[in-house]
Design an enzyme around this catalytic site. Structure first.
Site, short mmCIF file in Angstrom:
data_model
loop_
_atom_site.label_atom_id
_atom_site.label_comp_id
_atom_site.label_asym_id
_atom_site.label_seq_id
_atom_site.Cartn_x
_atom_site.Cartn_y
_atom_site.Cartn_z
N CYS A 1 40.55 50.41 94.23
CA CYS A 1 41.02 49.55 93.15
C CYS A 1 39.88 48.63 92.72
O CYS A 1 39.01 48.29 93.53
CB CYS A 1 42.20 48.67 93.52
SG CYS A 1 43.64 49.55 94.10
N GLU B 1 35.38 67.91 99.04
CA GLU B 1 35.85 66.77 98.25
C GLU B 1 35.60 66.93 96.76
O GLU B 1 36.38 66.43 95.96
CB GLU B 1 35.29 65.44 98.78
CG GLU B 1 33.83 65.24 98.59
CD GLU B 1 33.33 63.91 99.15
OE1 GLU B 1 34.04 62.91 99.06
OE2 GLU B 1 32.21 63.90 99.69
N LYS C 1 36.04 55.40 95.89
CA LYS C 1 34.86 54.93 96.60
C LYS C 1 35.30 53.74 97.44
O LYS C 1 36.00 52.87 96.94
CB LYS C 1 33.83 54.49 95.55
CG LYS C 1 32.45 54.28 96.10
CD LYS C 1 31.73 55.60 96.16
CE LYS C 1 30.34 55.44 96.70
NZ LYS C 1 29.84 56.73 97.20
C1 F6R Z 1 32.23 61.19 101.33
C2 F6R Z 1 32.35 59.76 101.33
C3 F6R Z 1 33.17 59.10 102.37
C4 F6R Z 1 32.49 57.82 102.87
C5 F6R Z 1 33.42 57.06 103.82
C6 F6R Z 1 32.75 55.84 104.41
O1 F6R Z 1 31.38 61.64 100.33
O2 F6R Z 1 31.80 59.10 100.50
O3 F6R Z 1 33.44 59.95 103.43
O4 F6R Z 1 31.30 58.15 103.49
O5 F6R Z 1 34.57 56.67 103.13
O6 F6R Z 1 32.35 54.96 103.41
P1 F6R Z 1 31.29 53.84 103.69
O7 F6R Z 1 30.00 54.50 104.00
O8 F6R Z 1 31.23 53.04 102.44
O9 F6R Z 1 31.79 53.05 104.87
#
Ligand code: F6R
Length: 613
Positions: free
Chosen positions: A2, A493, A608
């Site tokens: 969000c 993904e 993200k």
């Molecule tokens: C896959 C991806 C996720 C992140 C995971 C951890 O491409 O982006 O698997 O790696 O959600 O996110 P961070 O690194 O921001 O803790």
């Protein structure tokens, strides 16, 4: 997860809010909404789907004075947690007659109890969201002082929040608050722009104040007053956002993911710049402030992270054991705090996170701190919660990663983890000579990546042969096992092909039962220890009619003969070959997804930064 953006000042708020929403769309994209207020009017506009749908809705109302002239508003792009992605559930939510209007990130855990109480008091609910509970709760305390009403409401909340809200009777005044969900306030001249992440504000200002948990801020024009939930006035230092607005643009690429893949040589150079001392054969990681004694006494490295960051952590584990001789383990951050981990004052818990906001990784950090371990972060986003709470660590300096699928963060994480392993190794058993070579091997990584990127067209052609499949295995061993895991994660993904990564030796313990013509296998066959064994696995796959794509070392004729398709990557020691091999698989996944017509930067159901459990 969000996105929040809010504005108060002297300019028209609408374009600033829409621009901010577009910047934040990578954080959630199932619905979006905006609320504007002025002396005479307050209105909420919401649309299901992407921000473009909201823009279309607003375009139909061009004669509205509010839309043209309002200088204060809040906006939100949603990733559904409570209630499906509908217009009703989209934020902002409002109390009766738009008295209070609010956007919220996070999860209110006691929403059911609060809802029952508010219903009994006569509030009607129009959505299934926990956020609507909060807005009515604020309304129930409102007596012409929005700050007072918010603080009283927040004291009743269990769970996490980042919020921005206003009261219709007090146009121009925003109340923003955080607990567990980031809020940054960008400061301008008689104006302020608030957001859940810095990418929404860099077009307007680089001066930013990050709220801490339990902070609540009153923002009006350029005036910002920050208090804590117990109503004490606090000062939070402003910091400068160190990346430029261009860094968050697509820059001519079709997708952010492709741009970020191509940024990797530069990103890795930034991650290692000034941190390698070849003459000393060592890494200079000033943010990792372990005293020499602590380094020597270090008993264990425990890496925690999720998803791609977890896969990078495996490389750190292998390299630390391999070169430093220090026992190392990698733990899923989501499990760490629930299984009473054994860590103490001679163990370093290293939390890896691109965003620095992942809820499970943050919880693991707090648990490790409770247990008295040394704790450090390996984080990309400067000023993020994990970076601040760990207080020490190594920033990746990869620049903003906008595409949901992580690419440059992974390769920078691996590069930094190799530097960490070098630092530990030199304090333990690695010789000066080996240290120098190791340092040079790390410095060579960006060029290895450039050589893979030069094969983009070739990789796109290989990808054409895999578009038709609905499933795939990725296999590797040793340092290439994390690459297999990461390759499978990337493919699934963004292309929605069901892909699984396995240690090559695991095939025979079950997965091989699934091998048939419709199950292609991607095999990591870089030259080095373990290659012959993986080649053996490739023959087993071929014997079961599986099509095999090999990631092979340039010029390896034996490997070429063994597989149906191949991508050649430059020769390098396996601990650094991880990086070019992963880049080859990033491009492979990207092209498969592109050819399948998938929404690459915003895959379904994903967002993200996962800031809820
Ligand atoms: C896959 C991806 C996720 C992140 C995971 C951890 O491409 O982006 O698997 O790696 O959600 O996110 P961070 O690194 O921001 O803790």
């Amino acid at each position: 997860m969000c996105g929040i953006v809010a504005y108060t000042g002297k300019q028209a708020a609408l374009p600033i809010l829409i621009n901010g929403l577009k910047r934040l769309e990578y954080r959630g994209y199932d619905s979006a909404g905006i609320a504007l207020t002025s002396e005479s009017e307050t209105k909420v506009y919401k649309a299901k789907g992407k921000v473009a749908n909201l823009v279309e809705l607003l375009a139909g109302q061009e004669d509205s004075l509010l839309l043209k002239e309002s200088t204060c508003g809040i906006a939100h792009t949603r990733w559904a947690t409570h209630g499906s992605p509908t217009q009703e559930n989209a934020h902002p939510h409002a109390s009766p007659e738009n008295q209070i209007v609010l956007v919220h990130n996070g999860i209110i855990e006691n929403h059911n109890q609060l809802r029952a109480k508010l219903k009994a008091d006569g509030y009607e609910f129009l959505s299934e969201t926990d956020t609507e509970v909060l807005v009515h709760l604020v309304d129930s305390f409102y007596d012409d002082d929005i700050y007072d009403a918010v603080i009283r409401a927040l004291k009743q909340i269990e769970g996490t929040y980042g919020i921005a809200c206003f009261a219709k009777n007090q146009p121009g005044k925003l109340i923003v608050a955080r607990r567990g969900s980031p809020i940054v306030i960008g400061m301008g001249d008689q104006e302020a722009i608030v957001a859940s992440d810095a990418s929404a504000i860099i077009n307007y200002t680089r001066q930013a104040v990050y709220l801490d948990d339990n902070d609540i801020a009153i923002v009006q024009g350029g005036d910002i007053e920050i208090r804590t939930l117990d109503d004490s006035l606090v000062t939070r230092q402003a910091s400068e956002i160190d990346w430029s607005p261009d860094a968050a643009e697509k820059g001519g690429y079709e997708h952010y993911m492709l741009k970020e893949i191509f940024e990797q040589p530069e990103a890795i150079r930034n991650a290692i710049r000034g941190r390698i001392d070849v003459n000393a054969g060592n890494a200079v990681l000033s943010g990792l402030s372990l005293a020499p004694r602590e380094l020597v006494d270090l008993q264990r490295l425990v890496v925690v992270g999720c998803g791609t960051s977890l896969n990078a952590g495996l490389v750190g584990q292998f390299a630390t054991e391999d070169f430093a001789g220090i026992p190392a383990s990698v733990e899923q951050a989501a499990e760490f705090r629930y299984r009473n981990p054994i860590v103490g004052s001679r163990d370093l818990v290293l939390a890896i996170s691109q965003s620095g906001e992942t809820a499970d990784t943050l919880a693991a950090v707090r648990e490790a701190q409770q247990k008295g371990a040394l704790v450090a972060g390996l984080v990309n986003v400067v000023g993020s919660t994990i970076a601040r709470e760990t207080g020490q660590g190594v920033y990746l300096h990869a620049g903003p990663e906008i595409s949901v699928a992580s690419t440059k963060a992974f390769t920078c994480q691996v590069s930094v983890l190799l530097m960490v392993a070098l630092k530990f190794a030199r304090a333990h058993r690695m010789s000066h000579e080996r240290g120098k070579r190791f340092a040079e091997e790390i410095l060579a990584i960006p060029e290895l990546v450039e050589r893979v990127l030069a094969k983009n067209d070739e990789i796109a052609r290989v990808a054409e042969s895999f578009v038709k499949y609905e499933k795939a295995f990725f296999i590797g061993r040793g340092y290439l096992y994390p690459v297999a895991m990461e390759g499978a994660l990337k493919l699934k993904e963004i292309s929605y092909i069901h892909a699984e990564g396995y240690h090559a030796a695991e095939l025979k313990h079950g997965p091989i039962a699934l091998l048939e013509e419709s199950m292609p296998v991607v095999a990591l066959l870089n030259d080095g220890p373990g290659k012959d064994k993986t080649l053996g696995n490739v023959y087993e796959c071929k014997a079961r009619n599986a099509t095999v794509l090999g990631i092979i070392t340039e010029g390896d004729e034996e490997a070429k003969q063994a597989v149906d398709h191949y991508i050649e990557v430059p020769d390098a020691p396996l601990h650094t070959a991880v990086v070019p091999a992963t880049v080859a698989l990033q491009l492979f996944s990207y092209h498969v997804a592109r050819l399948r017509g998938c929404p690459i930067d915003q895959p379904r159901n994903l967002a993200k930064s996962v800031t809820v459990e």
